[in-house]
Scaffold this motif. Structure first.
Motif, mmCIF file in Angstrom:
data_model
loop_
_atom_site.group_PDB
_atom_site.id
_atom_site.type_symbol
_atom_site.label_atom_id
_atom_site.label_comp_id
_atom_site.label_asym_id
_atom_site.label_seq_id
_atom_site.Cartn_x
_atom_site.Cartn_y
_atom_site.Cartn_z
ATOM 1 N N ASP A 1 0.839 -1.208 0.000
ATOM 2 C CA ASP A 1 0.000 0.000 0.000
ATOM 3 C C ASP A 1 0.869 1.251 0.000
ATOM 4 N N MET A 2 1.906 1.244 0.816
ATOM 5 C CA MET A 2 2.749 2.442 0.949
ATOM 6 C C MET A 2 3.507 2.736 -0.337
ATOM 7 N N GLN A 3 3.864 1.668 -1.062
ATOM 8 C CA GLN A 3 4.547 1.868 -2.330
ATOM 9 C C GLN A 3 3.656 2.645 -3.296
ATOM 10 N N HIS A 4 2.357 2.315 -3.296
ATOM 11 C CA HIS A 4 1.427 3.084 -4.129
ATOM 12 C C HIS A 4 1.324 4.527 -3.644
ATOM 13 N N LEU A 5 1.270 4.691 -2.325
ATOM 14 C CA LEU A 5 1.015 6.038 -1.776
ATOM 15 C C LEU A 5 2.239 6.938 -1.882
ATOM 16 N N THR A 6 3.435 6.354 -1.749
ATOM 17 C CA THR A 6 4.633 7.212 -1.676
ATOM 18 C C THR A 6 5.546 7.062 -2.883
ATOM 19 N N GLY A 7 5.371 5.986 -3.641
ATOM 20 C CA GLY A 7 6.247 5.769 -4.798
ATOM 21 C C GLY A 7 7.604 5.178 -4.438
ATOM 22 N N ASN A 8 7.852 4.889 -3.154
ATOM 23 C CA ASN A 8 9.134 4.248 -2.879
ATOM 24 C C ASN A 8 8.961 2.890 -2.200
ATOM 25 N N ASP A 9 9.975 2.041 -2.380
ATOM 26 C CA ASP A 9 9.817 0.668 -1.902
ATOM 27 C C ASP A 9 10.814 0.324 -0.798
ATOM 28 N N ASP A 10 11.358 1.356 -0.169
ATOM 29 C CA ASP A 10 12.323 1.120 0.899
ATOM 30 C C ASP A 10 11.625 1.289 2.257
#
Ligand code: KDG
Length: 305
Positions: free
Chosen positions: A192-201
């Protein structure tokens, strides 16, 4: 009187389990309903706030919650709307959902739906990104519930549960950003956070969440890689239990419900997350969001091995 009160939408589940594309197993879903049943199966005292249709599926849900020891005094029955429905299909990339829910009874909830005073009697209120997404009146209802909880000293738990079929990404980001500032416990998944923020770290994701104004405990869920607990001071990774999953539908909800139940039983965050990781893994060993939710004995037995 209650450990946990959850608020959101239950959905009847039709799960395509076999080779025959026309064969569906009927079960139950709806993220917050899954979470509250998971919590009840771990021994927490639970209640659910929602609205169902005056139809066969609404009646099935009422029977299910009663059977699971989830208090239904806050469930409204709407004679002019239906209970929502979703389909689960399984493919090489995991499971996918299709919805038949627009205009459902739960989406017509309003802040007046909270007047029964259940939230004020709980230790935790649990809500999610889906509860916020299904309609503007449901969104208002969730914010009203959060305000009531905070005014009464009830802790707020928020699962990100981002479903982009339900709302546009920009609105989801803005609304979830606002909601997470009021959460004592925020439970985002890395996906979910990858969609919301664009980062995968994960570390940068936790920084983003803090910058957005989170002041409570954040548990970032990393799927098969476990979770990271960020209590505002330290970040602690907790490993997952690896299993051969059959259907991961509802695993995150099982994690949320189990985590809250164990917090109410006195676990510290690390123990509660360890427990919730095992419960969530066990919940993937059968089809459906609710049927495979493990009970406390099964989770404790697995933790001992
Ligand atoms: O987390 C599982 C849920 O997504 C599923 O039960 C259906 O509530 C649902 C939804 O809105 O996707």
């Amino acid at each position: 009187d209650f450990d946990i009160v959850a608020l959101g939408e239950p959905l009847v589940e039709l799960n395509q389990t076999g080779q025959d594309p026309r064969q569906f197993l009927q079960g139950f879903g709806g993220d917050t309903s899954n979470a509250i049943i998971a919590a009840a199966r771990q021994g927490a005292r639970c209640a659910y706030l929602t609205r169902v249709g005056d139809d066969a599926f609404g009646a099935q849900f009422l029977a299910l919650w009663r059977e699971e020891d989830v208090d239904t005094s806050g469930v409204e029955v709407d004679p002019s709307a239906h209970t929502g429905l979703y389909f689960v299909q399984h493919g090489p990339d995991g499971h996918a959902f299709s919805y038949l829910r627009r205009g459902s009874a739960a989406s017509l909830m309003t802040p007046a739906s909270l007047d029964g005073g259940l939230i004020e009697r709980a230790r935790f209120l649990h809500v999610s990104g889906i509860s916020l997404a299904i309609s503007t009146s449901a969104c208002d209802t969730v914010f009203a519930a959060i305000a009531r909880a905070r005014a009464a000293g009830v802790q707020v738990s928020l699962d990100s549960n981002l479903r982009l079929r339900l709302w546009p990404l920009d609105r989801a980001r803005a609304v979830l950003r606002e909601a997470l500032c009021h959460a004592d416990l925020f439970l985002p998944s890395m996906d979910d956070m990858q969609h919301l923020t664009g980062n995968d770290d994960p570390e940068r994701t936790l920084d983003w969440i803090r910058d957005a104004g989170a002041t409570g405990v954040v548990v970032l869920k990393l799927g098969k890689d476990g979770a990271i607990i960020d209590d505002g001071k330290t970040r602690t990774p907790v490993a997952a239990l690896r299993v051969d999953a059959i259907d991961a539908t509802g695993a995150g909800d099982c994690f949320a419900g189990s985590l809250l139940a164990r917090r109410c039983q006195g676990d510290d965050w690390a123990d509660a997350v360890r427990y919730a990781n095992v419960a969530a893994a066990l919940s993937t060993l059968g089809y459906g969001a609710v049927d495979p939710l493990p009970r406390a004995e099964q989770v404790l037995a697995k933790l001992r091995t």
